[in-house]
Design a protein around this motif. Structure first.
Motif, PDB file in Angstrom:
ATOM      1  N   LEU A 130       0.811  -1.208   0.000  1.00  0.00           N
ATOM      2  CA  LEU A 130       0.000   0.000   0.000  1.00  0.00           C
ATOM      3  C   LEU A 130       0.849   1.265   0.000  1.00  0.00           C
ATOM      4  N   TRP A 161       0.233   3.558  -3.056  1.00  0.00           N
ATOM      5  CA  TRP A 161      -1.099   4.178  -2.934  1.00  0.00           C
ATOM      6  C   TRP A 161      -1.070   5.310  -1.914  1.00  0.00           C
ATOM      7  N   ALA A 214       0.659   8.479  -3.003  1.00  0.00           N
ATOM      8  CA  ALA A 214      -0.092   9.253  -3.994  1.00  0.00           C
ATOM      9  C   ALA A 214      -1.202  10.084  -3.357  1.00  0.00           C
ATOM     10  N   LEU A 215      -1.503   9.826  -2.100  1.00  0.00           N
ATOM     11  CA  LEU A 215      -2.540  10.596  -1.415  1.00  0.00           C
ATOM     12  C   LEU A 215      -2.046  12.014  -1.141  1.00  0.00           C
ATOM     13  N   LEU A 250     -11.713   3.953   2.144  1.00  0.00           N
ATOM     14  CA  LEU A 250     -10.862   2.946   1.522  1.00  0.00           C
ATOM     15  C   LEU A 250     -11.717   1.844   0.919  1.00  0.00           C
ATOM     16  N   GLN A 303      -8.154  -2.494   0.608  1.00  0.00           N
ATOM     17  CA  GLN A 303      -7.226  -1.555   1.237  1.00  0.00           C
ATOM     18  C   GLN A 303      -7.411  -1.543   2.753  1.00  0.00           C
ATOM     19  N   THR A 338      -2.789  -9.910  -5.898  1.00  0.00           N
ATOM     20  CA  THR A 338      -2.390  -9.274  -4.639  1.00  0.00           C
ATOM     21  C   THR A 338      -2.355 -10.293  -3.509  1.00  0.00           C
TER      22      THR A 338
END
Length: 563
Positions: free
Chosen positions: A455, A458, A461-462, A477, A481, A511
């Motif tokens: 994660l 991800w 990128a927040l 989420l 996630q 995943t």
């Protein structure tokens, strides 16, 4: 009177802040006395001005009473503002105290005790019932005391000018205060007392309908459930309507009583004025001052009509406080090495349903054991026994050869990393949710944990990174996630015994396969109990057992079969 004893524990909580409560009551009294002074002096001044205008001398000192009127007007405004600000701050502090105490008791209860009520009912205790108790000081204790003091003070003031007026005021206003408090409390008791339970049932029905909408629709039970909901709603509305009518009647009685007292004082003043005992301005001052007393009595009927609800909320919270958990014990003394975990002749039943009867399972130090089975077969029960959510009715569970029934739950759980079947996330930042696994974890450790569960990219990128809020129950989420955030939290805990319940659920195949390899490496050297629906949904294990329904020898429940 016996029912009122249920308020005693909560009065003790209020007493802990008695300094603030006393100051708040003084501000309330100052506001009311300022209102009495303002209206009384204004009546005197207007009358005296009119008389001076038609009198022969025509002289009147307007500066002294004018200054008094300005003083009372300003003091009433200031004291009212300070009283509202200060008392509401006090109430918020008290509510925080009450919620902290109730929650502290709630978290010590074992799973069996918690199962006696729905989660929505426990939440109702923590929110609605405690909110109902805010009436205790702000509406039920301080206002009647302040009203009584104002009645006595004004009656004494009136008696200084006209003794009979003071006696009449006491004769009318004291019984009126009794009607506004004890009378209204008695009249609205039953309806307000049962309103608390009906509100809870209505909330439960609403939650059931929302959460179980698919099931209710599938089984064509939606109309029947909605009818029950409407029935509860109608009963609650009937009680609320009844309470509203009785509150209005109480207000009517108070208003009429004040008007009668004013009329009586005015008639006595007229007679005294005719006989030369008092002047015209004093006569008007006493009459208008009597009207001002209504500010202290006016809110009492509404507050005391709801006394039954406050008592019922206290009764429910007292019943919760009396619940005792059997989960006590000594501190765990073993070191930090991977422990063993043994279930010996374990018997567990939930009501009439037997889950386990004579179940045996052993995990050696550093060993991974996978438990496979269908939903509801008892997999999560094994995990809850290990973390001592409750104790078995028979047999024992041993942690590192120590019976966990003799270990303090917090001491035991500090050695266990437990991923529950649900991804429990709180309405806070990503970092705060992760640090529930390790409060002292640095940002670098948080990023490392996120990288392990794939994660990190991800989260980077927040816009706010680790400070991103995840929403209530992690609703910001996706399911996968949220599951991996919960797993990262367990990894941060770095416990020697790990229990993972459906660790790869909600993930796509690629995943899940990648994460299974990561878990395989991370679990090295740890004792692990892994729970899932099939072997493919778990990381590699040393042994696999399948939980199946038991029918051997007439026994019920589930048993383990080696795969």
């Amino acid at each position: 009177m016996k029912a009122l004893l249920s308020l005693r524990p909560w009065l003790g909580v209020l007493a802990e802040r008695r300094g603030r409560l006393l100051l708040g009551a003084v501000l309330m009294l100052a506001t009311l006395l300022s209102a009495l002074g303002l209206l009384s002096l204004s009546g005197w001044f207007i009358t005296a001005t009119a008389i001076a205008a038609v009198s022969a001398s025509g002289y009147l000192d307007v500066f002294t009473p004018g200054s008094g009127i300005r003083f009372f007007a300003v003091s009433r405004t200031v004291s009212r503002y300070l009283e509202r600000l200060y008392n509401h701050d006090t109430i918020l502090r008290l509510l925080a105290d009450l919620r902290g105490r109730v929650f502290a008791r709630l978290v010590t209860l074992d799973a069996r005790t918690l199962a006696r009520a729905r989660a929505s009912q426990w939440l109702n205790r923590l929110t609605a019932d405690i909110d109902t108790l805010d009436n205790l000081y702000l509406r039920l204790l301080a206002p009647p005391l302040v009203a009584l003091l104002s009645i006595l003070a004004f009656a004494a003031f009136a008696a200084a000018f006209l003794p009979i007026a003071g006696i009449v005021l006491l004769a009318i206003l004291l019984p009126l205060g009794l009607v506004a408090t004890a009378g209204c409390a008695w009249w609205g008791w039953r309806a307000s007392h049962r309103r608390v339970d009906r509100q809870e049932r209505l909330r439960v029905r609403a939650i059931e309908q929302v959460e179980g909408l698919a099931e209710l629709t599938s089984y064509r039970a939606l109309d029947a459930h909605r009818a029950l909901w409407h029935r509860e709603e109608r009963a609650l509305l009937d009680d609320q309507r009844r309470l509203g009518q009785r509150t209005a009647m109480g207000n009517l009685v108070v208003t009429v009583g004040i008007q009668l007292a004013t009329l009586a004082v005015l008639l006595l003043g007229l007679e005294a004025f005719r006989s030369g005992q008092v002047s015209g301005p004093v006569m008007v001052m006493l009459a208008l001052g009597t009207l001002a007393v209504s500010e202290g009595l006016g809110n009492l009927p509404m507050a005391f009509t709801q006394l039954g609800a406050t008592v019922r909320a206290a009764e429910r919270l007292n019943a919760q406080a009396e619940l005792k958990t059997p989960l006590t014990g000594e501190r765990l003394t073993s070191g930090g090495a991977a422990p063993s975990l043994d279930y010996r002749n374990v018997e567990v039943a939930h009501g009439a349903r037997v889950v386990f009867s004579g179940l045996n399972l052993s995990l050696d130090p550093g060993q991974r054991v996978g438990i496979i089975g269908a939903s509801g077969i008892g997999k999560s029960t094994l995990a809850q026994l290990a973390v001592r959510a409750f104790d078995p009715q028979g047999g024992r569970v041993e942690f590192d050869h120590q019976d966990i029934a003799g270990l303090a739950p917090d001491s035991l759980r500090a050695r266990i990393g437990y991923l529950t079947q649900r991804s429990e996330l709180f309405h806070d930042t990503l970092a705060a949710n992760l640090r529930m696994g390790d409060p002292d974890a640095s940002d670098a450790q948080l990023w490392d944990a996120l990288e392990r569960v794939e994660l990190k990219a991800w989260a980077e990128a927040l816009p706010e990174g680790l400070e991103t809020w995840v929403g209530e129950q992690g609703r910001q989420l996706s399911g996968g996630q949220a599951r991996r955030v919960a797993l990262a939290r367990v990894m941060l805990r770095d416990s020697p015994l790990v229990i993972l319940d459906e660790p790869l659920s909600g993930l796509d195949a690629a995943t899940a396969a990648s994460l299974a390899k990561t878990l395989d490496a991370w679990l090295a050297g740890r004792t692990a109990l892994l729970l899932g629906h099939d072997e493919a949904a778990l990381p590699r294990c040393d042994r696999y057992w399948r939980l199946v329904p038991s029918g051997v020898g007439g026994r019920s429940g589930s048993e383990l079969v080696k795969t």
